[in-house]
Structure formats: structure tokens, C-alpha cells
Design a protein around this motif. Structure first.
Motif, PDB file in Angstrom:
ATOM      1  N   VAL A 196      50.825  75.454  44.043  1.00 22.75           N
ATOM      2  CA  VAL A 196      50.423  74.093  43.717  1.00 22.75           C
ATOM      3  C   VAL A 196      49.243  73.703  44.606  1.00 22.75           C
ATOM      4  CG1 VAL A 196      51.161  71.683  43.728  1.00 22.75           C
ATOM      5  CG2 VAL A 196      52.738  73.471  42.995  1.00 22.75           C
ATOM      6  N   THR A 197      48.205  73.147  43.998  1.00 27.06           N
ATOM      7  CA  THR A 197      47.004  72.747  44.722  1.00 27.06           C
ATOM      8  C   THR A 197      47.044  71.249  44.985  1.00 27.06           C
ATOM      9  OG1 THR A 197      45.788  74.480  43.599  1.00 27.06           O
ATOM     10  CG2 THR A 197      44.490  72.796  44.665  1.00 27.06           C
ATOM     11  N   TYR A 198      46.890  70.880  46.228  1.00 31.34           N
ATOM     12  CA  TYR A 198      46.914  69.474  46.648  1.00 31.34           C
ATOM     13  C   TYR A 198      45.512  68.895  46.533  1.00 31.34           C
ATOM     14  CZ  TYR A 198      47.099  65.656  50.050  1.00 31.34           C
ATOM     15  OH  TYR A 198      47.001  64.449  50.686  1.00 31.34           O
ATOM     16  N   GLN A 199      45.374  67.789  45.823  1.00 29.22           N
ATOM     17  CA  GLN A 199      44.089  67.118  45.637  1.00 29.22           C
ATOM     18  C   GLN A 199      44.228  65.632  45.951  1.00 29.22           C
ATOM     19  OE1 GLN A 199      40.977  68.253  44.743  1.00 29.22           O
ATOM     20  NE2 GLN A 199      41.835  70.289  45.014  1.00 29.22           N
ATOM     21  N   PRO A 200      43.863  65.202  47.153  1.00 32.66           N
ATOM     22  CA  PRO A 200      43.941  63.765  47.447  1.00 32.66           C
ATOM     23  C   PRO A 200      42.949  63.006  46.585  1.00 32.66           C
ATOM     24  CG  PRO A 200      42.892  64.951  49.249  1.00 32.66           C
ATOM     25  CD  PRO A 200      43.334  65.972  48.250  1.00 32.66           C
ATOM     26  N   ARG A 201      43.309  61.781  46.229  1.00 31.14           N
ATOM     27  CA  ARG A 201      42.440  60.923  45.424  1.00 31.14           C
ATOM     28  C   ARG A 201      42.102  59.667  46.207  1.00 31.14           C
ATOM     29  NH1 ARG A 201      45.029  58.817  40.657  1.00 31.14           N
ATOM     30  NH2 ARG A 201      46.922  58.884  41.865  1.00 31.14           N
ATOM     31  N   GLN A 202      40.922  59.122  45.936  1.00 32.75           N
ATOM     32  CA  GLN A 202      40.560  57.854  46.546  1.00 32.75           C
ATOM     33  C   GLN A 202      41.265  56.731  45.801  1.00 32.75           C
ATOM     34  OE1 GLN A 202      36.118  58.424  46.560  1.00 32.75           O
ATOM     35  NE2 GLN A 202      36.383  57.562  48.596  1.00 32.75           N
ATOM     36  N   VAL A 203      41.799  55.797  46.563  1.00 33.16           N
ATOM     37  CA  VAL A 203      42.449  54.626  45.982  1.00 33.16           C
ATOM     38  C   VAL A 203      41.890  53.381  46.646  1.00 33.16           C
ATOM     39  CG1 VAL A 203      44.572  55.846  45.355  1.00 33.16           C
ATOM     40  CG2 VAL A 203      44.410  54.769  47.579  1.00 33.16           C
ATOM     41  N   SER A 204      42.132  52.235  46.027  1.00 30.67           N
ATOM     42  CA  SER A 204      41.608  50.970  46.545  1.00 30.67           C
ATOM     43  C   SER A 204      42.353  50.538  47.806  1.00 30.67           C
ATOM     44  CB  SER A 204      41.754  49.878  45.481  1.00 30.67           C
ATOM     45  OG  SER A 204      43.119  49.514  45.344  1.00 30.67           O
ATOM     46  N   GLY A 205      41.749  49.606  48.508  1.00 26.03           N
ATOM     47  CA  GLY A 205      42.362  49.064  49.711  1.00 26.03           C
ATOM     48  C   GLY A 205      43.705  48.411  49.429  1.00 26.03           C
ATOM     49  N   LEU A 206      43.815  47.712  48.301  1.00 26.50           N
ATOM     50  CA  LEU A 206      45.092  47.078  47.947  1.00 26.50           C
ATOM     51  C   LEU A 206      46.166  48.129  47.660  1.00 26.50           C
ATOM     52  CD1 LEU A 206      43.992  44.052  45.734  1.00 26.50           C
ATOM     53  CD2 LEU A 206      44.983  43.999  48.021  1.00 26.50           C
ATOM     54  N   ALA A 207      45.773  49.218  47.020  1.00 23.88           N
ATOM     55  CA  ALA A 207      46.730  50.297  46.748  1.00 23.88           C
ATOM     56  C   ALA A 207      47.211  50.921  48.051  1.00 23.88           C
ATOM     57  CB  ALA A 207      46.106  51.352  45.843  1.00 23.88           C
ATOM     58  N   ILE A 208      46.309  51.053  49.014  1.00 20.32           N
ATOM     59  CA  ILE A 208      46.697  51.587  50.326  1.00 20.32           C
ATOM     60  C   ILE A 208      47.735  50.680  50.975  1.00 20.32           C
ATOM     61  CG2 ILE A 208      45.892  51.969  52.690  1.00 20.32           C
ATOM     62  CD1 ILE A 208      43.331  53.145  51.500  1.00 20.32           C
ATOM     63  N   ILE A 209      47.502  49.385  50.927  1.00 22.04           N
ATOM     64  CA  ILE A 209      48.444  48.431  51.526  1.00 22.04           C
ATOM     65  C   ILE A 209      49.806  48.524  50.851  1.00 22.04           C
ATOM     66  CG2 ILE A 209      48.949  45.971  51.832  1.00 22.04           C
ATOM     67  CD1 ILE A 209      45.868  45.599  52.180  1.00 22.04           C
ATOM     68  N   GLU A 210      49.810  48.536  49.519  1.00 23.99           N
ATOM     69  CA  GLU A 210      51.069  48.645  48.770  1.00 23.99           C
ATOM     70  C   GLU A 210      51.834  49.912  49.127  1.00 23.99           C
ATOM     71  OE1 GLU A 210      51.139  48.442  44.436  1.00 23.99           O
ATOM     72  OE2 GLU A 210      49.765  46.746  44.584  1.00 23.99           O
ATOM     73  N   GLN A 211      51.131  51.029  49.113  1.00 23.07           N
ATOM     74  CA  GLN A 211      51.775  52.316  49.388  1.00 23.07           C
ATOM     75  C   GLN A 211      52.236  52.409  50.836  1.00 23.07           C
ATOM     76  OE1 GLN A 211      49.349  55.591  47.981  1.00 23.07           O
ATOM     77  NE2 GLN A 211      48.768  54.399  46.186  1.00 23.07           N
ATOM     78  N   ALA A 212      51.454  51.847  51.756  1.00 26.17           N
ATOM     79  CA  ALA A 212      51.847  51.871  53.172  1.00 26.17           C
ATOM     80  C   ALA A 212      53.127  51.069  53.382  1.00 26.17           C
ATOM     81  CB  ALA A 212      50.718  51.328  54.042  1.00 26.17           C
ATOM     82  N   ARG A 213      53.253  49.961  52.681  1.00 28.66           N
ATOM     83  CA  ARG A 213      54.473  49.147  52.802  1.00 28.66           C
ATOM     84  C   ARG A 213      55.701  49.918  52.331  1.00 28.66           C
ATOM     85  NH1 ARG A 213      51.852  43.539  50.583  1.00 28.66           N
ATOM     86  NH2 ARG A 213      50.981  42.869  52.587  1.00 28.66           N
ATOM     87  N   LEU A 240      47.055  57.378  54.544  1.00 26.08           N
ATOM     88  CA  LEU A 240      46.381  57.028  53.293  1.00 26.08           C
ATOM     89  C   LEU A 240      44.878  56.858  53.492  1.00 26.08           C
ATOM     90  CD1 LEU A 240      49.122  54.607  51.979  1.00 26.08           C
ATOM     91  CD2 LEU A 240      48.495  56.818  50.965  1.00 26.08           C
ATOM     92  N   LEU A 241      44.480  56.297  54.630  1.00 24.04           N
ATOM     93  CA  LEU A 241      43.056  56.201  54.948  1.00 24.04           C
ATOM     94  C   LEU A 241      42.451  57.596  55.102  1.00 24.04           C
ATOM     95  CD1 LEU A 241      43.071  53.272  57.534  1.00 24.04           C
ATOM     96  CD2 LEU A 241      42.065  53.225  55.235  1.00 24.04           C
ATOM     97  N   LEU A 242      43.200  58.488  55.739  1.00 24.42           N
ATOM     98  CA  LEU A 242      42.735  59.863  55.910  1.00 24.42           C
ATOM     99  C   LEU A 242      42.650  60.578  54.562  1.00 24.42           C
ATOM    100  CD1 LEU A 242      41.831  62.031  57.884  1.00 24.42           C
ATOM    101  CD2 LEU A 242      44.239  62.611  58.242  1.00 24.42           C
ATOM    102  N   GLU A 243      43.594  60.305  53.673  1.00 27.72           N
ATOM    103  CA  GLU A 243      43.531  60.888  52.323  1.00 27.72           C
ATOM    104  C   GLU A 243      42.302  60.387  51.580  1.00 27.72           C
ATOM    105  OE1 GLU A 243      47.189  60.240  50.176  1.00 27.72           O
ATOM    106  OE2 GLU A 243      47.897  62.211  50.776  1.00 27.72           O
ATOM    107  N   ASN A 244      42.017  59.082  51.683  1.00 27.41           N
ATOM    108  CA  ASN A 244      40.827  58.527  51.032  1.00 27.41           C
ATOM    109  C   ASN A 244      39.566  59.201  51.562  1.00 27.41           C
ATOM    110  OD1 ASN A 244      41.641  56.706  49.095  1.00 27.41           O
ATOM    111  ND2 ASN A 244      40.831  54.921  50.140  1.00 27.41           N
ATOM    112  N   LEU A 245      39.497  59.318  52.869  1.00 27.56           N
ATOM    113  CA  LEU A 245      38.340  59.955  53.491  1.00 27.56           C
ATOM    114  C   LEU A 245      38.232  61.417  53.063  1.00 27.56           C
ATOM    115  CD1 LEU A 245      36.112  59.345  55.704  1.00 27.56           C
ATOM    116  CD2 LEU A 245      37.602  60.636  57.220  1.00 27.56           C
ATOM    117  N   THR A 246      39.354  62.102  52.986  1.00 25.68           N
ATOM    118  CA  THR A 246      39.373  63.500  52.563  1.00 25.68           C
ATOM    119  C   THR A 246      38.910  63.631  51.120  1.00 25.68           C
ATOM    120  OG1 THR A 246      41.150  64.009  54.119  1.00 25.68           O
ATOM    121  CG2 THR A 246      40.839  65.539  52.284  1.00 25.68           C
TER     122      THR A 246
END
Length: 151
Positions: free
Chosen positions: A21-38, A89-95
Motif C-alpha cells: 500500500v502506497t501512502y499519499q498525504p493530501r493537502q487539506v484546508s485549515g478548518l479540516a486540520i482543526i476538525e481532524q485534530a479535535r 496534520l500540518l506536517l502532512e500538508n507540508l509533505t
């Protein structure tokens, strides 16, 4: 809402032969980061990103602003707390941005993250990711590379 997608593809040969399985991080919005972090992020994403960026467990713990022991505890629990989730999540966005800039080559991105850059005060981008402001600075450099703007 996941921040990474996974692909499984068949190789020629017997029907039971599957490619890893190949891991591919995706960029998401700032609001999505907040939601997922919660909600908290699974530690499986930590392991996948550690491998993709070719960083050690100790380096990943530092990037997440955690003691190694705490990261080990989170791994046994299967989920990060809100602060560590946000940093991951910030690191995933940057990646994801870095993979876009480096044409999907994770090895090139991993090398670039360790290379001291004049634009970053002769520090490697990885060293700046210990702060939230550093994420923005490193992302700005990636954007300049993406658009061919050299300092």
C-alpha cells in the motif's frame, strides 16, 4: 475525513500478489486540520509519515513536540492527542506540497528537508518544523520553488 489516501494495485502474476500500500498525504484546508485534530489522528499516520520522510522515531517525536516516551504511549493507545494531531496534520500538508513540488519523489523531498538553505538562515527546513511559524516559512520556500521564484 482522511488526510491521506492509500492505493493497492495488482501486479502481474497470481491473483493473490498485491503491491504494498502506497501512502499519499493530501493537502487539506485549515478548518479540516482543526476538525481532524479535535478528533485525534491515528498513530498509523505517524508511522507512514516517518517512513515517507525518512526521519527517525526520535526526530518525529521532536517534530510533534513530544517526548519519545509519550509518542510510544500514544502508539500503544493508537491515537495522538489534539496538539500532536495538529502538528502531524500540518506536517502532512507540508509533505503533500513538497511531493507536488518534487514530482512525487519522497527521496528528493527527504533530502531537501535536511539541506541547509540560505533562505532559511542556512538552516535545514526540518530544523524549523519545531515551531508552527517554521511550517509557514518552509511552505513559503516550497511555493517559491514551485513557481520558479529564486532568492
Amino acid at each position: 475525513m482522511a488526510t491521506a489516501s492509500a492505493r493497492t494495485t495488482r501486479r502481474p502474476g497470481p491473483p493473490s500478489t498485491l503491491e504494498v500500500v502506497t501512502y499519499q498525504p493530501r493537502q487539506v484546508s485549515g478548518l479540516a486540520i482543526i476538525e481532524q485534530a479535535r478528533q485525534g489522528v491515528t498513530t498509523q499516520q505517524v508511522d507512514q509519515l516517518t517512513k515517507l520522510l525518512q526521519v527517525s522515531f526520535k526526530e518525529m517525536a521532536a517534530l510533534l513536540q513530544l517526548a519519545e516516551r509519550t509518542l510510544h504511549r500514544f502508539r500503544s493507545e493508537g491515537q495522538l492527542d489534539q496538539q500532536a494531531s495538529e502538528r502531524l496534520l500540518l506536517l502532512e500538508n507540508l509533505t503533500a506540497h513538497g511531493l507536488l513540488v518534487f514530482d512525487g519523489r519522497s527521496d528528493a523531498l527527504a533530502d531537501w528537508l535536511r539541506y541547509p538553505l540560505r533562505e532559511l538562515g542556512k538552516q535545514p527546513p526540518l530544523a524549523l518544523l519545531a515551531t508552527i511559524s517554521g511550517f509557514g516559512l518552509v511552505d513559503d520556500v516550497l511555493t517559491r520553488i514551485e513557481y520558479g521564484v529564486y532568492s
